[in-house]
Design a protein around this motif. Structure first.
Motif, PDB file in Angstrom:
ATOM      1  N   ARG A 151       1.232  -1.014  -0.063  1.00 47.45           N
ATOM      2  CA  ARG A 151      -0.143  -0.130   0.041  1.00 47.45           C
ATOM      3  C   ARG A 151       0.990   1.315   0.172  1.00 47.45           C
ATOM      4  NH1 ARG A 151      -3.046  -3.328   3.638  1.00 47.45           N
ATOM      5  NH2 ARG A 151      -1.743  -1.903   5.083  1.00 47.45           N
ATOM      6  N   ARG A 152       2.124   1.244   1.112  1.00 48.86           N
ATOM      7  CA  ARG A 152       2.839   2.735   0.836  1.00 48.86           C
ATOM      8  C   ARG A 152       3.196   2.478  -0.330  1.00 48.86           C
ATOM      9  NH1 ARG A 152       3.266   0.365   6.152  1.00 48.86           N
ATOM     10  NH2 ARG A 152       4.561  -0.832   5.300  1.00 48.86           N
ATOM     11  N   ALA A 153       3.728   1.703  -0.961  1.00 46.76           N
ATOM     12  CA  ALA A 153       4.411   1.796  -2.283  1.00 46.76           C
ATOM     13  C   ALA A 153       3.889   2.307  -3.688  1.00 46.76           C
ATOM     14  CB  ALA A 153       5.249   0.382  -2.655  1.00 46.76           C
ATOM     15  N   ALA A 154       2.593   1.588  -3.524  1.00 44.54           N
ATOM     16  CA  ALA A 154       1.865   2.371  -4.138  1.00 44.54           C
ATOM     17  C   ALA A 154       1.273   3.753  -4.531  1.00 44.54           C
ATOM     18  CB  ALA A 154       0.670   1.141  -4.573  1.00 44.54           C
ATOM     19  N   SER A 155       1.131   3.811  -3.224  1.00 47.19           N
ATOM     20  CA  SER A 155       0.841   5.653  -3.115  1.00 47.19           C
ATOM     21  C   SER A 155       1.872   6.437  -3.398  1.00 47.19           C
ATOM     22  CB  SER A 155       0.578   5.529  -1.355  1.00 47.19           C
ATOM     23  OG  SER A 155      -1.129   4.912  -1.233  1.00 47.19           O
ATOM     24  N   GLU A 156       2.810   5.555  -3.399  1.00 45.68           N
ATOM     25  CA  GLU A 156       4.703   6.806  -3.744  1.00 45.68           C
ATOM     26  C   GLU A 156       4.192   6.758  -4.866  1.00 45.68           C
ATOM     27  OE1 GLU A 156       7.971   8.639  -3.223  1.00 45.68           O
ATOM     28  OE2 GLU A 156       6.242   8.829  -1.810  1.00 45.68           O
ATOM     29  N   ALA A 157       4.243   5.427  -5.461  1.00 39.65           N
ATOM     30  CA  ALA A 157       4.809   5.353  -7.262  1.00 39.65           C
ATOM     31  C   ALA A 157       3.421   6.780  -7.900  1.00 39.65           C
ATOM     32  CB  ALA A 157       4.567   4.187  -7.814  1.00 39.65           C
ATOM     33  N   LEU A 158       1.941   6.129  -6.891  1.00 35.29           N
ATOM     34  CA  LEU A 158       1.295   7.435  -7.394  1.00 35.29           C
ATOM     35  C   LEU A 158       1.774   8.721  -7.592  1.00 35.29           C
ATOM     36  CD1 LEU A 158      -1.942   5.203  -6.401  1.00 35.29           C
ATOM     37  CD2 LEU A 158      -0.693   5.143  -9.046  1.00 35.29           C
ATOM     38  N   ARG A 159       1.829   9.192  -6.477  1.00 34.05           N
ATOM     39  CA  ARG A 159       3.050  10.082  -5.903  1.00 34.05           C
ATOM     40  C   ARG A 159       3.880  10.468  -7.174  1.00 34.05           C
ATOM     41  NH1 ARG A 159       6.238  13.419  -3.994  1.00 34.05           N
ATOM     42  NH2 ARG A 159       7.657  11.293  -2.634  1.00 34.05           N
ATOM     43  N   LEU A 160       4.301  10.625  -7.433  1.00 34.98           N
ATOM     44  CA  LEU A 160       5.417  10.193  -8.728  1.00 34.98           C
ATOM     45  C   LEU A 160       5.052  10.453  -9.073  1.00 34.98           C
ATOM     46  CD1 LEU A 160       8.285   7.847  -6.809  1.00 34.98           C
ATOM     47  CD2 LEU A 160       8.529  10.249  -6.479  1.00 34.98           C
ATOM     48  N   LEU A 161       4.033   9.832 -10.560  1.00 34.62           N
ATOM     49  CA  LEU A 161       3.463   9.896 -11.047  1.00 34.62           C
ATOM     50  C   LEU A 161       2.621  11.269 -11.171  1.00 34.62           C
ATOM     51  CD1 LEU A 161       5.367   7.059 -11.467  1.00 34.62           C
ATOM     52  CD2 LEU A 161       3.956   6.393 -13.703  1.00 34.62           C
ATOM     53  N   HIS A 162       2.553  12.044 -10.559  1.00 36.18           N
ATOM     54  CA  HIS A 162       1.319  12.406 -10.029  1.00 36.18           C
ATOM     55  C   HIS A 162      -0.229  12.041 -10.610  1.00 36.18           C
ATOM     56  CE1 HIS A 162       4.749  15.659  -9.439  1.00 36.18           C
ATOM     57  NE2 HIS A 162       4.869  15.192 -10.908  1.00 36.18           N
ATOM     58  N   LEU A 163      -0.411  10.599  -9.902  1.00 45.29           N
ATOM     59  CA  LEU A 163      -1.257   9.927 -10.637  1.00 45.29           C
ATOM     60  C   LEU A 163      -2.080   9.716  -9.015  1.00 45.29           C
ATOM     61  CD1 LEU A 163      -0.259   7.520 -12.421  1.00 45.29           C
ATOM     62  CD2 LEU A 163      -1.733   8.893 -13.330  1.00 45.29           C
ATOM     63  N   ASP A 164      -2.132  10.662  -8.261  1.00 47.19           N
ATOM     64  CA  ASP A 164      -3.225  10.282  -7.028  1.00 47.19           C
ATOM     65  C   ASP A 164      -4.466  10.692  -6.889  1.00 47.19           C
ATOM     66  OD1 ASP A 164      -0.349  12.012  -6.341  1.00 47.19           O
ATOM     67  OD2 ASP A 164      -0.530  11.433  -4.503  1.00 47.19           O
ATOM     68  N   ASP A 165      -4.798  11.257  -7.035  1.00 51.09           N
ATOM     69  CA  ASP A 165      -6.350  11.674  -7.803  1.00 51.09           C
ATOM     70  C   ASP A 165      -6.722  10.947  -8.632  1.00 51.09           C
ATOM     71  OD1 ASP A 165      -4.483  12.336  -9.940  1.00 51.09           O
ATOM     72  OD2 ASP A 165      -6.495  14.456 -10.718  1.00 51.09           O
ATOM     73  N   LEU A 166      -6.595   9.992  -9.346  1.00 50.08           N
ATOM     74  CA  LEU A 166      -7.010   9.180  -9.701  1.00 50.08           C
ATOM     75  C   LEU A 166      -7.073   7.576  -9.149  1.00 50.08           C
ATOM     76  CD1 LEU A 166      -5.462   9.368 -13.638  1.00 50.08           C
ATOM     77  CD2 LEU A 166      -7.642   9.470 -12.368  1.00 50.08           C
ATOM     78  N   ALA A 167      -6.710   7.102  -7.957  1.00 55.26           N
ATOM     79  CA  ALA A 167      -6.241   6.040  -7.132  1.00 55.26           C
ATOM     80  C   ALA A 167      -7.166   5.060  -6.823  1.00 55.26           C
ATOM     81  CB  ALA A 167      -5.700   6.572  -5.780  1.00 55.26           C
ATOM     82  N   ASP A 168      -8.724   5.935  -6.782  1.00 56.88           N
ATOM     83  CA  ASP A 168     -10.400   5.537  -6.459  1.00 56.88           C
ATOM     84  C   ASP A 168     -11.016   4.619  -8.090  1.00 56.88           C
ATOM     85  OD1 ASP A 168      -9.161   5.495  -3.530  1.00 56.88           O
ATOM     86  OD2 ASP A 168     -10.221   7.079  -4.283  1.00 56.88           O
ATOM     87  N   ARG A 169     -10.252   4.863  -8.659  1.00 51.63           N
ATOM     88  CA  ARG A 169     -10.907   4.597 -10.661  1.00 51.63           C
ATOM     89  C   ARG A 169     -10.528   3.365 -11.191  1.00 51.63           C
ATOM     90  NH1 ARG A 169     -10.518   9.841 -13.963  1.00 51.63           N
ATOM     91  NH2 ARG A 169     -10.721  11.413 -13.464  1.00 51.63           N
ATOM     92  N   LEU A 170     -11.344   3.295 -11.373  1.00 47.85           N
ATOM     93  CA  LEU A 170     -11.517   1.418 -12.239  1.00 47.85           C
ATOM     94  C   LEU A 170     -10.741   2.026 -14.363  1.00 47.85           C
ATOM     95  CD1 LEU A 170     -14.444  -0.291 -11.068  1.00 47.85           C
ATOM     96  CD2 LEU A 170     -12.381  -0.718 -10.284  1.00 47.85           C
TER      97      LEU A 170
END
Length: 221
Positions: A114-133
């Motif tokens: 979970r932590r690694a996924a959150s960090e990777a999404l943050r690095l790629l500026h994808l935080d706001d898409l985390a809950d999308r299918l």
């Protein structure tokens, strides 16, 4: 990883499928922080070579090794991230779960994933898409998620097979910006197959491939 460390060595690699030789007697070396474009027409053997480098296929002849990654000659080490031409996201998992799955499969705990996924999404500026299918994403967004999935395990080598082929030129340029900045931050080597001269021009080294062969030494731009 120390700059100049050897992350992959292929010695006289070949891969045949029946009577067809997809890769023929290729010797190559990849070192940490290399940026390599494997170029050539469709059917030249680019994808097959990348599969050998990534360790997801075994050579019919020759030897593949990952010295700095402690990889057994016939077993891919875990510190390799792979980006395919299609994002290949699991449709029933949201973006965060798709990225976390790669970390779980690498043997990490659920919390670490979970932590690694959150960090990777943050690095790629994808935080706001985390809950999308996946079906709620554009093509460019889905491919950026695929990049996040590949880098979430903190790899030392990233292998990308035509990652921009299905994208328009502006989206492709943005994806490449994101991919290059991410591997720079990781200090990872990048090997990218492409038929796009613009994409290849962004890389430091080019391996022109034809009929399953490439030069035996690194070819610079």
């Amino acid at each position: 990883m120390e700059r100049g460390a050897t992350v992959f060595v292929g010695t006289h690699l070949s891969r045949t499928f029946g009577q067809v030789a997809a890769v023929r007697d290729v010797s190559c070396r990849i070192t940490a922080t290399d940026r390599i474009a494997v170029t050539g027409a469709s059917g030249s053997g680019k994808s097959t070579l990348l599969q050998l480098i990534a360790g997801i296929d075994d050579p019919s002849g020759g030897r593949a090794a990952w010295p700095a990654l402690d990889g057994h000659p016939r077993r891919r080490p875990g510190r390799i991230g792979i980006v395919f031409q299609s994002p290949a996201l699991l449709p029933t998992l949201d973006v965060h779960e798709n990225v976390a799955l790669s970390v779980l499969l690498a043997g990490q705990s659920a919390g670490q994933a979970r932590r690694a996924a959150s960090e990777a999404l943050r690095l790629l500026h994808l935080d706001d898409l985390a809950d999308r299918l996946p079906h709620e994403l554009s093509g460019g967004q889905a491919q950026r998620v695929a990049v996040a999935r590949a880098v979430a395990t903190n790899p030392d080598l990233v292998v990308a097979d035509e990652p921009t082929a299905a994208l328009d030129s502006a989206t492709a340029a943005h994806l490449l910006d994101v991919l290059l900045s991410t591997v720079d931050r990781l200090g990872a080597a990048l090997v990218l197959a492409t038929h796009d001269s613009t994409v290849a021009g962004r890389m430091d080294i080019r391996w022109p491939m034809a009929d399953g062969t490439i030069p035996t030494a690194k070819a610079s731009s």
